[in-house]
Design an enzyme around this catalytic site. Structure first.
Site, PDB file in Angstrom:
ATOM      1  N   ASP A  93       2.134   0.359  -4.157  1.00 12.67           N
ATOM      2  CA  ASP A  93       1.301   0.824  -5.075  1.00 12.67           C
ATOM      3  C   ASP A  93      -0.035   0.658  -5.247  1.00 12.67           C
ATOM      4  O   ASP A  93      -0.078  -0.913  -6.165  1.00 12.67           O
ATOM      5  CB  ASP A  93       2.014   1.674  -5.926  1.00 12.67           C
ATOM      6  CG  ASP A  93       3.172   2.709  -5.342  1.00 12.67           C
ATOM      7  OD1 ASP A  93       3.206   2.738  -4.346  1.00 12.67           O
ATOM      8  OD2 ASP A  93       4.202   2.916  -6.522  1.00 12.67           O
ATOM      9  N   HIS A 246       3.793  -3.782  -4.692  1.00 12.53           N
ATOM     10  CA  HIS A 246       1.995  -3.628  -5.466  1.00 12.53           C
ATOM     11  C   HIS A 246       1.518  -4.430  -4.730  1.00 12.53           C
ATOM     12  O   HIS A 246       1.486  -5.651  -4.626  1.00 12.53           O
ATOM     13  CB  HIS A 246       2.288  -3.169  -7.065  1.00 12.53           C
ATOM     14  CG  HIS A 246       3.384  -2.568  -7.694  1.00 12.53           C
ATOM     15  ND1 HIS A 246       4.484  -3.441  -7.456  1.00 12.53           N
ATOM     16  CD2 HIS A 246       3.119  -2.126  -8.112  1.00 12.53           C
ATOM     17  CE1 HIS A 246       5.236  -1.845  -8.353  1.00 12.53           C
ATOM     18  NE2 HIS A 246       4.175  -1.093  -8.788  1.00 12.53           N
TER      19      HIS A 246
END
Length: 716
Positions: A93, A246
């Protein structure tokens, strides 16, 4: 330049050009829009995991609460998909990041593992090449909104914008779109609540497949170690899982490092890595974008990159200009101090006292309110002088008033209206002395002014001397702002220019010239509206030295209203630019002219033209900093510059032995006076570019300077 420079012809009144505010407004709005785009794109967001879920799940279907992390819903019917045992979907992400995404791609390529990247549209727009690298490596790309807001707090219009703009950005970067979506701040299925479900249901109706996760690596937490990440993403009992990592949104250096351990460890336990498309039976989650979407996407990506480039360039430009401004300030303070020490050595610094008579030329046009005070101040001079008053076609009886005074050493000349330059040249031709003092018809000298002003002519290299012009009418905010400006300009700047041999202007209100120098440059020219600046530069280029004598004071009446000030400064700015252009070749000359060109002209161009022209953009950038950057740092920088300006102004007032009481008005200059000055300059530049020739403009005088400066002058 003096107040009396502002004149107009009695025979014709040329129109003042109307302000080009439309062009200025367009530039400011465009610049603000560019900064807004960059601010929205660059805006900081809260990292995933920072928003906690609630216990309200009454609106969440049971199929979602007990199902898998891949959710398909239209708001009424809900289906979910889970990863089968021993299968892993790696998801990332908040990217792409130019620092961390490429490192993660290297690890994935090393182990030949696919992944799914849920990207933020603003990041896609900034780093389209990184997005293409992800696509070219065969990985999936999902939508993670454009600016990473909590969509549960946004209305339908904002949600549509967030999704559509991200799709455009993706289309512009990769020629593809995406059908998968992950809400910002989402977590596992167990964390679903009514708020997050409303977003998922809305996105489902828009045709998106929502993908959350089973296991969160928590790599976004600052204290998480690589070992913690490995433990957090290792499933139990061979269960399949969608793992959350991430690749953007912060420091993700440990994510790539952890993958070097996680991937081989899971492979050793019999896990294989798959994709969302494979789990759902789709051919791809990234279908080709339409031609329209690609065009809009390219425009969006281009606009974002342009906005970022402009913002970065302007930030660096501000830094450079800030450093230059501080460096210039330090330089003029040091040189101003050196000049002050020289002045304290007394008049003998120039040689034997200069006692030869001087001719004072007074050009006048409709000065009936003040001309008597001007002449009375001159006849009280402690230095022998001859006074030549040149009436430039006045219609108010100025010459008659001067004649009626009956002073024996005053010669009154009358001429048809021809402008200030012609009047001064007429007076110079009637001078029989070695030194000519020029002043304005609205100015009052102290008894010792001429004596002090001519002392530097004891040095044969001196061709001109600038005196110290003082504002007499120090009442009202407008006049006091000019008083502050005059003190700083004369007390510090002119001292420094003297030491550096780059004095650009001997003010028309009080200046003295060697007659030989005037004849050498053929007197004053009407090529520019700033005849004093034009003459001073010409004298320097002819090889003469121009100095500043701060003790020789003249008192003048400054504009008392904003409209008067506007007209005066408009003419000054226009004329100064004309003089700069006329003498531009001084930049390439040798000797005194070249020294002035490379010091004085560059100073005028940079600090009196370019920097003020950028001031409106600087003000807009200040607002940008308050909204999108660190507001405390932005305010600290602004107040820091204001403090430096205040300290330097205090120093200037101390050098000139002025009271500090008016300085409480200095901060207010930043919000009114400063804006007026740069708007005047902008209009002058636009008028110059438009080839407009200004007519003479004249201030309305109130007279009574004797009372204002408290002098006792002899009566007629």
């Amino acid at each position: 330049m003096s107040v009396d420079t502002v004149k107009k012809s009695s025979r014709r009144r040329l129109p003042v050009p109307r302000p080009r505010w439309i062009l200025l407004a367009v530039v400011l709005v465009l610049f603000a829009a560019i900064l807004l785009v960059n601010g929205l794109v660059q805006g900081e967001f809260t990292q995933d995991g920072a928003v906690e879920s609630t216990n309200d799940t009454g609106k969440v279907p049971a199929a979602a609460l007990s199902g898998g992390p891949i959710i398909q819903t239209d708001g009424t019917t809900t289906k979910t998909v889970s990863a089968p045992d021993n299968q892993i979907v790696l998801t990332f992400d908040d990217g792409p990041s130019p620092a961390y995404t490429p490192e993660i791609l290297k690890v994935l390529a090393k182990y030949d593992v696919p992944a799914t990247f849920f990207m933020i549209g603003s990041q896609i727009s900034q780093y389209p090449s990184v997005v293409r690298d992800v696509r070219d490596a065969g990985h999936e790309i999902g939508i993670h909104t454009f600016t990473h807001p909590d969509l549960s707090t946004k209305n339908e219009w904002r949600r549509e914008v967030e999704m559509q703009e991200t799709q455009f950005a993706l289309a512009g970067a990769t020629d593809t779109t995406s059908v998968i979506f992950r809400p910002p701040y989402s977590s596992t299925v167990k964390a679903l609540d009514d708020n997050t479900w409303s977003v998922m249901a809305d996105m489902g109706r828009r045709g998106y497949l929502t993908v959350v996760n089973n296991l969160d690596s928590r790599d976004w937490e600052p204290d998480t170690t690589v070992a913690d990440i490995v433990e957090a993403v290792t499933p139990e009992n061979d269960e399949g899982a969608i793992l959350l990592f991430h690749d953007g949104g912060g420091n993700r250096a440990k994510t790539a490092t952890a993958l070097e351990t996680v991937i081989p460890a899971l492979q050793n336990e019999g896990y294989t890595f798959t994709t969302v498309a494979a789990l759902t039976g789709m051919d791809t989650v990234n279908p080709a974008a339409s031609g329209k979407d690609r065009a809009l996407g390219l425009g969006l990506v281009g606009a974002v990159r342009f906005a970022k480039g402009v913002t970065v360039f302007f930030a660096w430009l501000l830094l450079v200009l800030g450093v230059l401004t501080i460096a210039r300030l330090i330089l003029v303070l040091v040189l101003g101090r050196r000049h002050a020490k020289r002045s304290r050595r007394g008049p003998g610094v120039w040689g034997p006292p200069y006692t030869e008579p001087a001719t004072v030329v007074v050009p006048a046009y409709n000065e009936k309110e003040i001309i008597a005070d001007t002449l009375r101040s001159l006849v009280a001079s402690t230095h022998p002088i001859r006074i030549v008053l040149v009436d430039d076609g006045s219609t108010d009886g100025t010459a008659d008033i001067a004649d009626a005074l009956g002073y024996p050493d005053v010669t009154v000349l009358r001429q048809p209206n021809a402008g200030k330059s012609a009047a001064l040249n007429n007076g110079i031709t009637h001078a029989t002395t070695e030194v000519v003092v020029m002043m304005d018809g609205d100015t009052v000298f102290e008894p010792d002014t001429v004596r002090l002003l001519v002392q530097p002519f004891a040095d044969s290299s001196v061709g001109a001397v600038a005196g110290n012009a003082k504002v007499a009418n120090r009442t009202g905010m407008v006049a006091l702002w000019q008083h502050i400006e005059y003190v700083v300009g004369f007390s510090i700047d002119r001292r420094a220019y003297d030491v550096m041999h780059c004095m650009a202007t001997v003010p028309g209100a009080i200046g003295a010239f060697r007659t030989q120098a005037l004849r050498q440059v053929n007197g004053l020219s009407d090529d520019t509206l700033a005849e004093d600046t034009d003459l001073t530069i010409a004298v320097i280029r002819a090889g003469w030295r121009v100095v500043y004598e701060e003790q020789a004071r003249a008192w003048t009446e400054a504009p008392s209203t904003m409209s008067q000030l506007w007209r005066q400064r408009y003419r000054w700015s226009y004329g100064t630019m004309q003089a700069m252009w006329k003498h531009r070749r001084a930049l390439l000359e040798r000797g005194a002219g070249g020294r002035f060109g490379r010091r004085g002209l560059i100073n005028l161009a940079l600090f009196q033209t370019v920097l003020p022209l950028l001031s409106p953009l600087i003000d807009v950038f200040l607002i940008y900093g308050l909204l999108f950057l660190n507001p405390l740092q932005t305010l600290a920088a602004w107040f820091g510059m204001l403090l430096v300006q205040l300290l330097s102004t205090i120093y200037a007032f101390r050098l000139d032995k002025e009271s500090l009481r008016p300085l409480w008005r200095l901060p207010l200059q930043q919000f009114v006076y400063r804006q007026l000055m740069y708007l005047v300059l902008i209009q002058s530049v636009l008028a110059a570019l438009g080839g407009i020739r200004l007519g003479w403009q004249k201030l309305r005088r109130t007279g009574g300077l004797n009372a204002l400066i408290g002098q006792k002058l002899p009566n007629a």
